[in-house]
Structure formats: C-alpha cells, structure tokens
Write a protein that holds these residues in place. Structure first.
Motif, PDB file in Angstrom:
ATOM      1  N   ILE A  98       0.849  -1.194   0.000  1.00 15.73           N
ATOM      2  CA  ILE A  98       0.000   0.000   0.000  1.00 15.73           C
ATOM      3  C   ILE A  98       0.885   1.244   0.000  1.00 15.73           C
ATOM      4  N   PRO A  99       0.367   2.375  -0.515  1.00 15.98           N
ATOM      5  CA  PRO A  99       1.034   3.650  -0.229  1.00 15.98           C
ATOM      6  C   PRO A  99       0.856   3.934   1.265  1.00 15.98           C
ATOM      7  N   ALA A 100       1.871   4.428   1.910  1.00 17.20           N
ATOM      8  CA  ALA A 100       1.815   4.653   3.355  1.00 17.20           C
ATOM      9  C   ALA A 100       0.570   5.445   3.733  1.00 17.20           C
ATOM     10  N   GLY A 101      -0.197   4.907   4.670  1.00 14.02           N
ATOM     11  CA  GLY A 101      -1.395   5.580   5.165  1.00 14.02           C
ATOM     12  C   GLY A 101      -2.687   5.141   4.514  1.00 14.02           C
ATOM     13  N   PHE A 102      -2.617   4.481   3.351  1.00 14.72           N
ATOM     14  CA  PHE A 102      -3.836   4.105   2.624  1.00 14.72           C
ATOM     15  C   PHE A 102      -4.207   2.649   2.933  1.00 14.72           C
ATOM     16  N   TRP A 103      -4.523   2.392   4.194  1.00 18.39           N
ATOM     17  CA  TRP A 103      -4.830   1.025   4.597  1.00 18.39           C
ATOM     18  C   TRP A 103      -6.125   0.510   3.985  1.00 18.39           C
ATOM     19  N   VAL A 104      -6.993   1.428   3.578  1.00 19.20           N
ATOM     20  CA  VAL A 104      -8.257   1.005   2.960  1.00 19.20           C
ATOM     21  C   VAL A 104      -7.999   0.233   1.670  1.00 19.20           C
ATOM     22  N   ASN A 105      -6.831   0.458   1.045  1.00 17.88           N
ATOM     23  CA  ASN A 105      -6.508  -0.243  -0.197  1.00 17.88           C
ATOM     24  C   ASN A 105      -6.440  -1.754  -0.007  1.00 17.88           C
ATOM     25  N   GLY A 106      -6.190  -2.184   1.220  1.00 17.90           N
ATOM     26  CA  GLY A 106      -6.049  -3.609   1.476  1.00 17.90           C
ATOM     27  C   GLY A 106      -7.310  -4.402   1.204  1.00 17.90           C
ATOM     28  N   ARG A 107      -8.458  -3.764   1.286  1.00 21.89           N
ATOM     29  CA  ARG A 107      -9.715  -4.510   1.119  1.00 21.89           C
ATOM     30  C   ARG A 107     -10.236  -4.478  -0.316  1.00 21.89           C
ATOM     31  N   ARG A 108      -9.449  -3.959  -1.245  1.00 28.70           N
ATOM     32  CA  ARG A 108      -9.897  -3.945  -2.638  1.00 28.70           C
ATOM     33  C   ARG A 108      -9.975  -5.345  -3.231  1.00 28.70           C
ATOM     34  N   SER A 109      -9.167  -6.242  -2.710  1.00 28.97           N
ATOM     35  CA  SER A 109      -9.130  -7.601  -3.239  1.00 28.97           C
ATOM     36  C   SER A 109     -10.257  -8.442  -2.653  1.00 28.97           C
ATOM     37  N   LYS A 110     -11.073  -9.024  -3.535  1.00 29.98           N
ATOM     38  CA  LYS A 110     -12.151  -9.903  -3.087  1.00 29.98           C
ATOM     39  C   LYS A 110     -11.587 -11.123  -2.360  1.00 29.98           C
ATOM     40  N   THR A 111     -10.455 -11.632  -2.832  1.00 30.37           N
ATOM     41  CA  THR A 111      -9.847 -12.801  -2.199  1.00 30.37           C
ATOM     42  C   THR A 111      -9.420 -12.485  -0.774  1.00 30.37           C
ATOM     43  N   ARG A 112      -8.817 -11.327  -0.567  1.00 32.32           N
ATOM     44  CA  ARG A 112      -8.402 -10.957   0.791  1.00 32.32           C
ATOM     45  C   ARG A 112      -9.609 -10.782   1.703  1.00 32.32           C
ATOM     46  N   ARG A 113     -10.697 -10.217   1.170  1.00 28.63           N
ATOM     47  CA  ARG A 113     -11.906 -10.059   1.990  1.00 28.63           C
ATOM     48  C   ARG A 113     -12.470 -11.413   2.396  1.00 28.63           C
ATOM     49  N   GLN A 114     -12.443 -12.367   1.478  1.00 32.03           N
ATOM     50  CA  GLN A 114     -12.923 -13.708   1.804  1.00 32.03           C
ATOM     51  C   GLN A 114     -12.035 -14.367   2.848  1.00 32.03           C
ATOM     52  N   MET A 115     -10.738 -14.180   2.723  1.00 33.85           N
ATOM     53  CA  MET A 115      -9.804 -14.747   3.698  1.00 33.85           C
ATOM     54  C   MET A 115     -10.070 -14.200   5.091  1.00 33.85           C
ATOM     55  N   ALA A 116     -10.373 -12.909   5.157  1.00 31.08           N
ATOM     56  CA  ALA A 116     -10.532 -12.243   6.449  1.00 31.08           C
ATOM     57  C   ALA A 116     -11.718 -12.764   7.249  1.00 31.08           C
ATOM     58  N   LEU A 117     -12.679 -13.413   6.602  1.00 32.61           N
ATOM     59  CA  LEU A 117     -13.849 -13.924   7.315  1.00 32.61           C
ATOM     60  C   LEU A 117     -13.461 -14.869   8.448  1.00 32.61           C
ATOM     61  N   ALA A 118     -12.327 -15.556   8.299  1.00 36.19           N
ATOM     62  CA  ALA A 118     -11.868 -16.484   9.340  1.00 36.19           C
ATOM     63  C   ALA A 118     -11.616 -15.783  10.669  1.00 36.19           C
ATOM     64  N   ASN A 119     -11.371 -14.476  10.630  1.00 33.73           N
ATOM     65  CA  ASN A 119     -10.998 -13.768  11.853  1.00 33.73           C
ATOM     66  C   ASN A 119     -12.174 -13.448  12.767  1.00 33.73           C
ATOM     67  N   LYS A 120     -13.364 -13.871  12.369  1.00 34.87           N
ATOM     68  CA  LYS A 120     -14.503 -13.742  13.282  1.00 34.87           C
ATOM     69  C   LYS A 120     -14.200 -14.439  14.607  1.00 34.87           C
ATOM     70  N   ALA A 121     -13.426 -15.528  14.531  1.00 37.02           N
ATOM     71  CA  ALA A 121     -13.125 -16.319  15.731  1.00 37.02           C
ATOM     72  C   ALA A 121     -12.235 -15.587  16.723  1.00 37.02           C
ATOM     73  N   ILE A 122     -11.458 -14.595  16.252  1.00 38.66           N
ATOM     74  CA  ILE A 122     -10.539 -13.915  17.176  1.00 38.66           C
ATOM     75  C   ILE A 122     -10.976 -12.491  17.508  1.00 38.66           C
ATOM     76  N   GLU A 123     -12.091 -12.039  16.958  1.00 36.59           N
ATOM     77  CA  GLU A 123     -12.578 -10.708  17.305  1.00 36.59           C
ATOM     78  C   GLU A 123     -12.856 -10.544  18.801  1.00 36.59           C
ATOM     79  N   PRO A 124     -13.279 -11.593  19.522  1.00 38.23           N
ATOM     80  CA  PRO A 124     -13.486 -11.423  20.971  1.00 38.23           C
ATOM     81  C   PRO A 124     -12.219 -11.027  21.733  1.00 38.23           C
ATOM     82  N   LEU A 125     -11.051 -11.260  21.160  1.00 38.09           N
ATOM     83  CA  LEU A 125      -9.819 -10.866  21.836  1.00 38.09           C
ATOM     84  C   LEU A 125      -9.655  -9.353  21.888  1.00 38.09           C
ATOM     85  N   VAL A 126     -10.362  -8.664  20.999  1.00 35.71           N
ATOM     86  CA  VAL A 126     -10.296  -7.208  20.956  1.00 35.71           C
ATOM     87  C   VAL A 126     -11.539  -6.583  21.568  1.00 35.71           C
ATOM     88  N   GLN A 127     -12.689  -7.233  21.392  1.00 34.71           N
ATOM     89  CA  GLN A 127     -13.959  -6.710  21.905  1.00 34.71           C
ATOM     90  C   GLN A 127     -14.695  -7.784  22.695  1.00 34.71           C
TER      91      GLN A 127
END
Length: 216
Positions: A98-127
């Motif tokens: 990414i260009p520094a600061g443009f973290w929103v660019n990370g979610r442009r990829s459909k594949t990365r968004r699908q991968m991220a669904l697995a992290n539902k299991a660890i969200e309780p560690l933050v909230q």
C-alpha cells in the motif's frame, strides 16, 4: 470456553508464527522491492509508477514465496496476479503493498476479503464485551503489509515500513497491526518454548540396558 482476557492477538501470533519466519519475510519483501525498482530503471517517466507497482508485485511475491518455503510454511504456487499464501500454526499468511497511510486499499481484493472472514473467531480478543465467549481458533488470517512512499522521488526502492496486520472479519478495520521491528521484540518477552518447535529425540541406545542390567 477460554477467557479471552487471558489471550491476545499478538500472543496468538507469537505462538503460531516463528520469529525466523517474520525475520525472513521482513528481509524478503525489502529485497523484492529493491529488485523491482532496479528492473524498472530506464522506463519512461510517464508510466514509471505503474511499472514499478507491477514489478513490486511480481518480485515481492517471488521473494515471499521463497521464504515461506524455506520456513516450511507451505506456500501456494505462484500464478500471475494471484495471492501467495502460506500456513503457520493456525494462521494463513499473505502479503500486499500500500502507499503509506492508505490502509483502505487492502480490502480492494475480493480474495483478501474472503480470507478475512476467518478472523470472526478472534474478534473477541479485541472486543470481549460484545461476545458470549471465546474459543481458541483453528483458523485465522494475518497479512504482511509493505508500506511505500507515495512518491517515486522519496525512498522509491524499498518500503518505508513493513507491518504485520490482522483484519476484522469484514476487513473494514484492523484488530492488530504493528511494524515488524516492534513486533519482533515480543519474542524476547515470550516464554522460550513459544519460539522453539524442535522435538527432542532420544539417542538410539539411551534407555537400553546391558545384559548385566546396567545402562549403556
């Protein structure tokens, strides 16, 4: 159920991703970026940013793939613009730029968004207050993110930082992110057993007894 207050995402990463792998990725991404910039020299100024961006993808993917293989992280094959992933413990590991600061660019990829669904299991560690309970995950996703200057006139040959980042399940925010030079310090504070995956083996003759009953 496991008490989420006794665990954390950084601790989960340290337990599952060896220090050597993190060091290797840090070096590999910088090396790949340098090779990409060198390969782009001589191209016309008008499309140089696009050329450098494309070459970063290919060179950094190759470097990332090599280090995953070296560290026994089971890399997926390199295929064109496809995302290269590896596996370490419960974590699937991938990378993007990414260009520094443009973290929103990370979610442009459909594949990365699908991968991220697995992290539902660890969200309780933050909230933890929003969830009934927490079970240690069998799958989670983390990304190595190379942040580049937005200008080819300012440190164009290498990332200004490389960070390890764990997205929420919708990849709309980050449960954890930290520069690798800071994250690596966490291994120093962790119990040594977390970074030692060697399995001790007894020497072949240890435990055997001689005919007179004494050990060998």
């Amino acid at each position: 159920m496991t008490d989420a207050s006794k665990d954390s995402i950084p601790a989960l990463l340290v337990r599952n991703v060896p220090r050597g792998l993190v060091l290797g990725v840090d070096e590999a991404l910088s090396t790949g970026a340098n090779r990409a910039f060198a390969a782009a020299k001589g191209m016309a100024e008008g499309h140089l940013p696009h050329v450098v961006g494309q070459l970063r993808h290919f060179h950094m993917n190759e470097a990332f793939h090599r280090v995953l293989g070296t560290e026994n992280a089971d890399p997926t094959p390199i295929r064109g613009n496809g995302i290269v992933t590896g596996r370490s413990g419960v974590f699937t590991l991938a990378r993007f730029n990414i260009p520094a600061g443009f973290w929103v660019n990370g979610r442009r990829s459909k594949t990365r968004r699908q991968m991220a669904l697995a992290n539902k299991a660890i969200e309780p560690l933050v909230q933890p207050g929003l969830f009934e309970g927490y079970e240690p995950p069998s799958d989670a996703v983390a990304f190595f993110v190379a942040c580049f200057s937005g200008s080819l006139h300012e440190q164009p040959e290498s990332p200004v930082s490389v960070q390890i980042a764990v997205p929420d399940k919708n990849m709309q925010g980050w449960l954890f992110r930290e520069p690798l030079n800071e994250f690596l310090q966490r291994y120093e504070a962790a119990p040594s057993s977390q970074d030692d995956r060697a399995t001790p083996k007894l020497k072949r003759d240890i435990g055997k007894q001689d005919k007179d009953g004494t050990g060998s």
